[in-house]
Motif scaffolding. Structure first.
Motif, PDB file in Angstrom:
ATOM      1  N   ARG A  57      51.152 124.279  42.309  1.00  9.04           N
ATOM      2  CA  ARG A  57      51.469 123.709  41.002  1.00  9.04           C
ATOM      3  C   ARG A  57      50.740 124.440  39.886  1.00  9.04           C
ATOM      4  O   ARG A  57      51.323 124.730  38.834  1.00  9.04           O
ATOM      5  CB  ARG A  57      51.086 122.222  40.994  1.00  9.04           C
ATOM      6  N   ILE A  58      49.472 124.739  40.099  1.00 12.40           N
ATOM      7  CA  ILE A  58      48.697 125.445  39.075  1.00 12.40           C
ATOM      8  C   ILE A  58      49.277 126.837  38.848  1.00 12.40           C
ATOM      9  O   ILE A  58      49.396 127.311  37.711  1.00 12.40           O
ATOM     10  CB  ILE A  58      47.219 125.524  39.495  1.00 12.40           C
ATOM     11  N   LEU A  59      49.669 127.520  39.942  1.00  9.38           N
ATOM     12  CA  LEU A  59      50.267 128.850  39.796  1.00  9.38           C
ATOM     13  C   LEU A  59      51.575 128.769  39.023  1.00  9.38           C
ATOM     14  O   LEU A  59      51.873 129.622  38.170  1.00  9.38           O
ATOM     15  CB  LEU A  59      50.502 129.455  41.190  1.00  9.38           C
ATOM     16  N   HIS A  60      52.357 127.702  39.285  1.00  5.53           N
ATOM     17  CA  HIS A  60      53.625 127.549  38.560  1.00  5.53           C
ATOM     18  C   HIS A  60      53.361 127.288  37.075  1.00  5.53           C
ATOM     19  O   HIS A  60      54.027 127.873  36.203  1.00  5.53           O
ATOM     20  CB  HIS A  60      54.418 126.394  39.161  1.00  5.53           C
ATOM     21  N   LEU A  61      52.391 126.417  36.785  1.00  6.55           N
ATOM     22  CA  LEU A  61      52.073 126.123  35.385  1.00  6.55           C
ATOM     23  C   LEU A  61      51.561 127.354  34.664  1.00  6.55           C
ATOM     24  O   LEU A  61      51.747 127.491  33.453  1.00  6.55           O
ATOM     25  CB  LEU A  61      51.023 125.016  35.313  1.00  6.55           C
ATOM     26  N   ALA A  62      50.901 128.263  35.408  1.00  4.19           N
ATOM     27  CA  ALA A  62      50.350 129.456  34.775  1.00  4.19           C
ATOM     28  C   ALA A  62      51.417 130.465  34.406  1.00  4.19           C
ATOM     29  O   ALA A  62      51.188 131.324  33.550  1.00  4.19           O
ATOM     30  CB  ALA A  62      49.317 130.110  35.703  1.00  4.19           C
ATOM     31  N   HIS A  63      52.596 130.402  35.035  1.00  7.99           N
ATOM     32  CA  HIS A  63      53.599 131.437  34.833  1.00  7.99           C
ATOM     33  C   HIS A  63      54.932 130.926  34.307  1.00  7.99           C
ATOM     34  O   HIS A  63      55.806 131.745  33.986  1.00  7.99           O
ATOM     35  CB  HIS A  63      53.847 132.196  36.146  1.00  7.99           C
ATOM     36  N   ASP A  96      39.958 129.438  36.724  1.00  7.30           N
ATOM     37  CA  ASP A  96      40.959 130.493  36.916  1.00  7.30           C
ATOM     38  C   ASP A  96      42.294 130.101  36.310  1.00  7.30           C
ATOM     39  O   ASP A  96      43.008 130.923  35.726  1.00  7.30           O
ATOM     40  CB  ASP A  96      41.124 130.782  38.410  1.00  7.30           C
ATOM     41  N   HIS A  97      42.648 128.819  36.451  1.00  8.59           N
ATOM     42  CA  HIS A  97      43.909 128.353  35.854  1.00  8.59           C
ATOM     43  C   HIS A  97      43.895 128.518  34.340  1.00  8.59           C
ATOM     44  O   HIS A  97      44.840 129.023  33.740  1.00  8.59           O
ATOM     45  CB  HIS A  97      44.138 126.894  36.225  1.00  8.59           C
ATOM     46  N   VAL A  98      42.807 128.105  33.692  1.00  8.86           N
ATOM     47  CA  VAL A  98      42.711 128.232  32.229  1.00  8.86           C
ATOM     48  C   VAL A  98      42.710 129.702  31.832  1.00  8.86           C
ATOM     49  O   VAL A  98      43.313 130.105  30.848  1.00  8.86           O
ATOM     50  CB  VAL A  98      41.439 127.520  31.721  1.00  8.86           C
ATOM     51  N   ASP A  99      42.033 130.562  32.642  1.00  9.37           N
ATOM     52  CA  ASP A  99      41.979 131.990  32.324  1.00  9.37           C
ATOM     53  C   ASP A  99      43.366 132.613  32.358  1.00  9.37           C
ATOM     54  O   ASP A  99      43.715 133.460  31.533  1.00  9.37           O
ATOM     55  CB  ASP A  99      41.059 132.677  33.336  1.00  9.37           C
ATOM     56  N   VAL A 100      44.204 132.167  33.328  1.00 13.04           N
ATOM     57  CA  VAL A 100      45.550 132.741  33.471  1.00 13.04           C
ATOM     58  C   VAL A 100      46.527 132.117  32.503  1.00 13.04           C
ATOM     59  O   VAL A 100      47.286 132.798  31.816  1.00 13.04           O
ATOM     60  CB  VAL A 100      46.051 132.555  34.928  1.00 13.04           C
ATOM     61  N   ALA A 101      46.514 130.752  32.403  1.00 14.21           N
ATOM     62  CA  ALA A 101      47.550 130.048  31.643  1.00 14.21           C
ATOM     63  C   ALA A 101      47.129 129.720  30.225  1.00 14.21           C
ATOM     64  O   ALA A 101      47.944 129.281  29.438  1.00 14.21           O
ATOM     65  CB  ALA A 101      47.945 128.758  32.366  1.00 14.21           C
ATOM     66  N   GLY A 102      45.852 129.928  29.887  1.00  9.19           N
ATOM     67  CA  GLY A 102      45.393 129.532  28.561  1.00  9.19           C
ATOM     68  C   GLY A 102      45.016 128.060  28.522  1.00  9.19           C
ATOM     69  O   GLY A 102      45.087 127.340  29.514  1.00  9.19           O
ATOM     70  N   GLU A 135      61.274 125.441  32.238  1.00 13.53           N
ATOM     71  CA  GLU A 135      61.118 126.061  33.550  1.00 13.53           C
ATOM     72  C   GLU A 135      61.452 127.554  33.519  1.00 13.53           C
ATOM     73  O   GLU A 135      61.643 128.185  34.567  1.00 13.53           O
ATOM     74  CB  GLU A 135      61.981 125.359  34.616  1.00 13.53           C
ATOM     75  N   LEU A 136      61.532 128.141  32.348  1.00 19.85           N
ATOM     76  CA  LEU A 136      61.718 129.581  32.218  1.00 19.85           C
ATOM     77  C   LEU A 136      60.364 130.276  32.336  1.00 19.85           C
ATOM     78  O   LEU A 136      59.312 129.669  32.105  1.00 19.85           O
ATOM     79  CB  LEU A 136      62.345 129.925  30.869  1.00 19.85           C
ATOM     80  N   PRO A 137      60.332 131.568  32.699  1.00 22.59           N
ATOM     81  CA  PRO A 137      59.060 132.300  32.669  1.00 22.59           C
ATOM     82  C   PRO A 137      58.420 132.203  31.288  1.00 22.59           C
ATOM     83  O   PRO A 137      59.111 132.241  30.273  1.00 22.59           O
ATOM     84  CB  PRO A 137      59.479 133.738  33.005  1.00 22.59           C
ATOM     85  N   ASN A 138      57.081 132.068  31.280  1.00 26.72           N
ATOM     86  CA  ASN A 138      56.396 131.978  29.999  1.00 26.72           C
ATOM     87  C   ASN A 138      55.936 133.362  29.553  1.00 26.72           C
ATOM     88  O   ASN A 138      56.274 134.379  30.165  1.00 26.72           O
ATOM     89  CB  ASN A 138      55.218 131.008  30.077  1.00 26.72           C
ATOM     90  N   ARG A 139      55.143 133.401  28.476  1.00 24.59           N
ATOM     91  CA  ARG A 139      54.712 134.669  27.908  1.00 24.59           C
ATOM     92  C   ARG A 139      53.926 135.503  28.920  1.00 24.59           C
ATOM     93  O   ARG A 139      54.066 136.730  28.983  1.00 24.59           O
ATOM     94  CB  ARG A 139      53.859 134.394  26.670  1.00 24.59           C
ATOM     95  N   GLY A 164      55.155 139.174  30.420  1.00 23.95           N
ATOM     96  CA  GLY A 164      54.407 140.420  30.319  1.00 23.95           C
ATOM     97  C   GLY A 164      54.351 141.168  31.635  1.00 23.95           C
ATOM     98  O   GLY A 164      54.524 142.397  31.675  1.00 23.95           O
ATOM     99  N   VAL A 165      54.145 140.426  32.741  1.00 19.36           N
ATOM    100  CA  VAL A 165      54.080 141.070  34.059  1.00 19.36           C
ATOM    101  C   VAL A 165      55.430 141.695  34.416  1.00 19.36           C
ATOM    102  O   VAL A 165      55.511 142.853  34.846  1.00 19.36           O
ATOM    103  CB  VAL A 165      53.658 140.042  35.128  1.00 19.36           C
ATOM    104  N   ARG A 166      56.514 140.931  34.229  1.00 22.81           N
ATOM    105  CA  ARG A 166      57.840 141.442  34.603  1.00 22.81           C
ATOM    106  C   ARG A 166      58.269 142.595  33.717  1.00 22.81           C
ATOM    107  O   ARG A 166      58.886 143.566  34.182  1.00 22.81           O
ATOM    108  CB  ARG A 166      58.861 140.305  34.532  1.00 22.81           C
TER     109      ARG A 166
END
Length: 914
Positions: free
Chosen positions: A470-476, A72-78, A482-486, A490-492
């Motif tokens: 931690r995984i949720l943070h790395l995914a987003h 799930d982590h790889v699916d969300v964060a790549g 420490e800025l929001p990633n891509r 997209g969600v925001r």
């Protein structure tokens, strides 16, 4: 013969009959006692074996849960970086040591179905697998498992692979992770031994295990694991574990000297006692029967009574012995069960709490004491479990169930699936909060089925919660800034667009790119570049509102989302604040660096109604800001999409031109003003597109610079020019330096001097016959780096020239610190020296100061005789321009040089002489 036999039966018939009856009673008692003993032994063995196999099942399920979580982590964060993947996977492998490797692989879709799955990231304890290793290389079974995982989306396990496989004996678990394949490599023997016998001395093992894989054909199931101890299948316990499309049959058998079925000593003694009584009774009757007939007749009735009495005594004795044996067996079984329960309570890693029906604690094991920081004697018979449940969590359960106290906890547990624990926030006696997974089961009376209490088992999930966070943070979020990633952007942005559409508001999207950021990485290293990006992102935060979003797209690109936009001017003000915030220098690793942004702005709904459209249009506006001189912002206009499209088309054409070798070099002579001789040649890049025709250099060279294509193109120019110069030298047509222009991208390459040295060696051109030309602005951009590179070039023996001098606002006094051989005055100063006194004064001053510093001067763009006369009057050293010759292709220049050679041989003046 018959008569003695009848006499024997007459005298001893009763004794033999009595002996037979007593013997039968003795053996019946013996058999009942032996059956009771064997039932107890088998029950103990069943309980122990079931607990061991249950532990194995939970361990396998835990691995599957971890694979789901990681997938799930790889699916969300790549796929992320190899370092991040190894950091997450390494922590899992440290907990589960039987996992030997975790790999994330790409899917080779060149054929259908895919047959290759090269590993992108690998975390392993062995030398295999490595990045690039095909996950399906271990045979058809591994390939089919990977394809099944991709097809079904489930976790698929392979059968046991050969011990001779690259990573040793074991199984592989494959699952789909987004567009990738996730593989976990488990060593089966270590899994079984670390689970079934964790921490136990091999000599103390009381049973052995055999695992058969019955997935395909139960009748010929292959053996995947067998303990080396114990082959006794007389007492066996069997369970089935199903996981990841496989079905394992687990067979537990007792080891030698454990769970033995041989009769106990007490039962043997009871048997011997019965036989002794039987023998004594038979002897007594026989003795009485041998008396004379008179006495036999007199005592016949007494003997009959005695025989009956003996029979009753034997029956009574047998009954008493059976009761004693049964009570003894029951007491032994009770003691064993009690000992086992106490061992389980004290050795369990989970907190175990037993309550009565009112919730009062009756059992509180050591793990519960450790987890909740409270001694058992302060809890048992005094408190209830709700004393340790967080107040807020307790209130939520009471609101959800409509019940109070312990009843609310029980109702919550009943509302979930049987196997699903309740996640609760517990509070220890010291006030420490402990997240836990709690399972609650009722205890039922064996006779009438009524509930006599409740059993609660709790496990501390602090580490799991931390890992999930931690995984949720790395995914987003971007790990560097420490800025929001891509992904989070997209969600925001979608949420902001939905709100803007609902309330008919405007929304702004700013696309930021840091100008020439690559120069920092190339000159100071990527660590300095990362530090600069972190510092820049920190300043961004002070330029926006709390409800705005600043996200990093990757590299040096950022996106700013401005919801509830009041006007276009508001977006412009934010862009101005960002430009102003970045104008102050940054102190990075002892260097004062200044970075400027190019900003593109797109406004919803005027410039687009979807997230992709707005980002694309803001990107187009950003390129317009770069074309406008950088360090500014531009709003999107419809024409910019066409410009960006044209730019991308031109970039693709350039790539094709490089592959098809559509470029060509033209050569322009450099002439000595005093003698008119050719003193050098300058190589100039030209492109004649077979489809579109000639493309001007000032059109395609900037695009090549921005795209990075100028590096391979520049290398081709350098090699081709040097090869041509050496060819003309070998034919004795001309022996002068060949001038080659270097771009900023080429100059920033760490391998520049190595490339120059290789070209000189390969072409055979002497180093003093190559002149590297750099623009004035490039030299002054980073003086320290420039000095190092130019010193290295001079050590090779090449000449250094400064092109377009006068346009970069630098002074000759500053340039004297560099090993420069020649200055080229920019054509913009030469064009009007006949009519503009200021341009004439500048040109004359440059020539005079350069000569003072012992630097030669060449004037570019000389087209008239009047310009040439003025330059000769100022003692300029050389010139180039249309007055002598236009740039010529190699063939035409070859013809010109042959003509000059012929003229010299005939004693005629050179064509270039004026």
């Amino acid at each position: 013969m018959i008569r003695p036999l009848r006499r024997l039966l007459k005298h001893f018939g009763l004794a033999m009959l009595l002996a037979g009856v007593l013997a039968a009673a003795t053996e019946a008692v013996y058999k009942n006692a032996l059956d009771a003993q064997r039932d107890r032994v088998y029950a103990e063995f069943q309980l122990a074996a079931g607990q061991h196999i249950g532990t194995l099942r939970k361990r396998v399920e835990a691995v599957l849960d971890l694979q789901h979580l990681l997938g799930d982590h790889v699916d969300v964060a790549g796929a992320g970086s190899a370092k991040d993947f190894e950091q997450i996977s390494g922590s899992l492998m440290r907990v589960h040591t039987f996992i030997k490797a975790i790999a994330l692989a790409d899917v080779d879709n060149s054929v259908t179905p895919p047959l290759r799955f090269p590993a992108r990231h690998v975390a392993t304890r062995a030398a295999w697998p490595r990045p690039g290793t095909d996950l399906a290389m271990e045979g058809l079974q591994a390939q089919e498992a990977v394809q099944a995982a991709l097809r079904t989306g489930a976790i698929i396990a392979t059968p046991l692979l050969s011990p001779e496989a690259e990573n040793g004996e074991g199984i592989r678990l494959f699952s789909r992770a987004g567009q990738h394949v996730l593989g976990i490599y488990m060593h089966l023997s270590e899994l079984a031994q670390s689970t079934l016998w964790a921490g136990m001395d091999p000599d103390a093992r009381n049973m052995a295990f055999t695992i058969l894989d019955t997935t395909t054909d139960p009748r010929s199931a292959p053996e995947v694991y067998r303990d080396t101890i114990g082959d006794n299948f007389e007492t066996a316990y069997v369970e089935v574990i199903e996981f990841a499309a496989r079905r394992w049959l687990i067979i537990a058998t007792p080891t030698p000297k454990h769970f033995e079925l041989a009769p106990a000593a007490s039962i043997e003694r009871q048997r011997a006692t019965g036989w002794a009584i039987t023998l004594l009774a038979a002897l007594l009757v026989a003795f009485l029967q041998t008396r004379n007939a008179v006495i036999r007749d007199r005592v016949r009735s007494s003997t009959a009574e005695l025989a009956e009495t003996n029979r009753i005594l034997a029956d009574t004795n047998a009954t008493l012995q059976a009761e004693v044996a049964q009570r003894t067996a029951s007491e032994a079984a009770l003691r064993t069960s009690t000992t086992l329960q106490q061992a389980i309570l004290h050795s369990a890693d989970y907190a175990i709490v037993l309550t009565d029906t009112d919730g009062i604690v009756r059992v509180f094991n050591p793990a519960a004491e450790s987890m909740l920081g409270c001694a058992a004697d302060l809890v048992v018979d005094k408190r209830t479990p709700i004393d340790f449940i967080n107040t807020a969590a307790m209130a939520r359960m009471e609101r959800a169930t409509g019940k109070r106290g312990f009843a609310a906890v029980l109702e919550t547990a009943r509302g979930l699936a049987t196997s699903e624990p309740v996640e609760l926030e517990l509070t220890g006696a010291d006030g420490r909060n402990v997240p836990a997974a709690v399972s609650i089961s009722p205890l039922l009376d064996a006779q009438d089925g009524r509930i006599t209490g409740y059993l609660a088992i709790a496990s501390d999930i602090t580490h799991r919660k931390a890992a999930e966070t931690r995984i949720l943070h790395l995914a987003h979020f971007d790990p560097l800034t420490e800025l929001p990633n891509r992904s989070l952007l997209g969600v925001r942005l979608e949420s902001a667009l939905e709100a803007a559409g609902r309330f008919e508001q405007s929304l702004g999207v700013l696309f930021l790119d840091l100008d020439r950021f690559k120069n920092v990485n190339d000159s100071l290293g990527h660590q300095a570049g990362d530090a600069l990006l972190k510092a820049v992102s920190g300043r961004f935060q002070h330029c926006v509102r709390e409800q705005d979003t600043v996200a990093r797209m990757g590299g040096d690109e950022f996106i700013v989302v401005l919801p509830e936009l009041e006007s276009r001017q508001h977006a412009a003000e934010v862009a101005e604040r960002i430009v102003e915030a970045l104008s102050a220098p940054f102190d990075i690793k002892g260097h004062r660096l200044t970075v400027t942004p190019s900003i593109g702005i797109a406004i919803y709904p005027d410039d687009g109604s979807t997230a992709d459209t707005l980002i694309q249009h803001a990107d187009a506006a950003m390129y317009h800001a770069k074309d406008a001189g950088r360090n500014n912002y531009q709003f999107y206009e419809s024409r910019l999409s066409t410009l960006v499209s044209t730019r991308l088309t031109l970039e693709n054409r350039l790539r094709r031109a490089l592959e098809r070798q559509e470029f060509e070099l033209y050569y322009q002579p450099q002439v000595d003003i005093a003698s008119g001789d050719f003193i050098g040649l300058e190589a100039m890049l030209r492109w004649n597109d077979p489809d579109e025709g000639p493309v001007e250099p000032d059109v395609f060279i900037p695009v090549a610079e921005d795209s990075g294509l100028i590096v391979p193109i520049g290398a081709w120019v350098l090699r081709t020019a040097c090869a041509q110069a050496e060819a003309w030298r070998s034919k004795h047509l001309i022996d002068v330096p060949m001038a080659v222009n270097l771009s900023a991208r080429q100059f920033d390459e760490a391998s520049l001097l190595d490339i120059v040295a290789d070209v000189l060696e390969d072409t055979g051109l002497p180093a003093d016959r190559l002149e590297l030309e750099l623009t004035e602005s490039l030299i002054m951009r980073n003086p320290e780096l420039t000095a190092d590179v130019l010193d290295g070039a001079k050590r090779l023996g090449v000449m250094i020239g400064v092109d377009d001098f006068g346009t970069g606002y630098s002074s000759l006094a500053y340039l004297k610190r560099f090993p420069i051989d020649r200055l080229k005055i920019d054509r913009s100063f030469i064009a009007d020296i006949e009519t503009e006194p200021d341009d004439a004064a500048i040109a004359e001053t440059i020539i005079a100061m350069a000569h003072t510093l012992r630097i030669q001067v060449l004037a570019e763009g000389v087209e008239t005789v009047g310009q040439l006369r003025m330059l000769r009057g100022w003692a300029c050293d050389a010139y180039q321009g249309y007055l002598c010759s236009r740039p010529l292709p190699a063939d035409d220049m070859n013809a010109l040089l042959k003509g000059l050679r012929a003229a010299r041989l005939c004693g005629l003046p050179d064509v270039g002489h004026t």
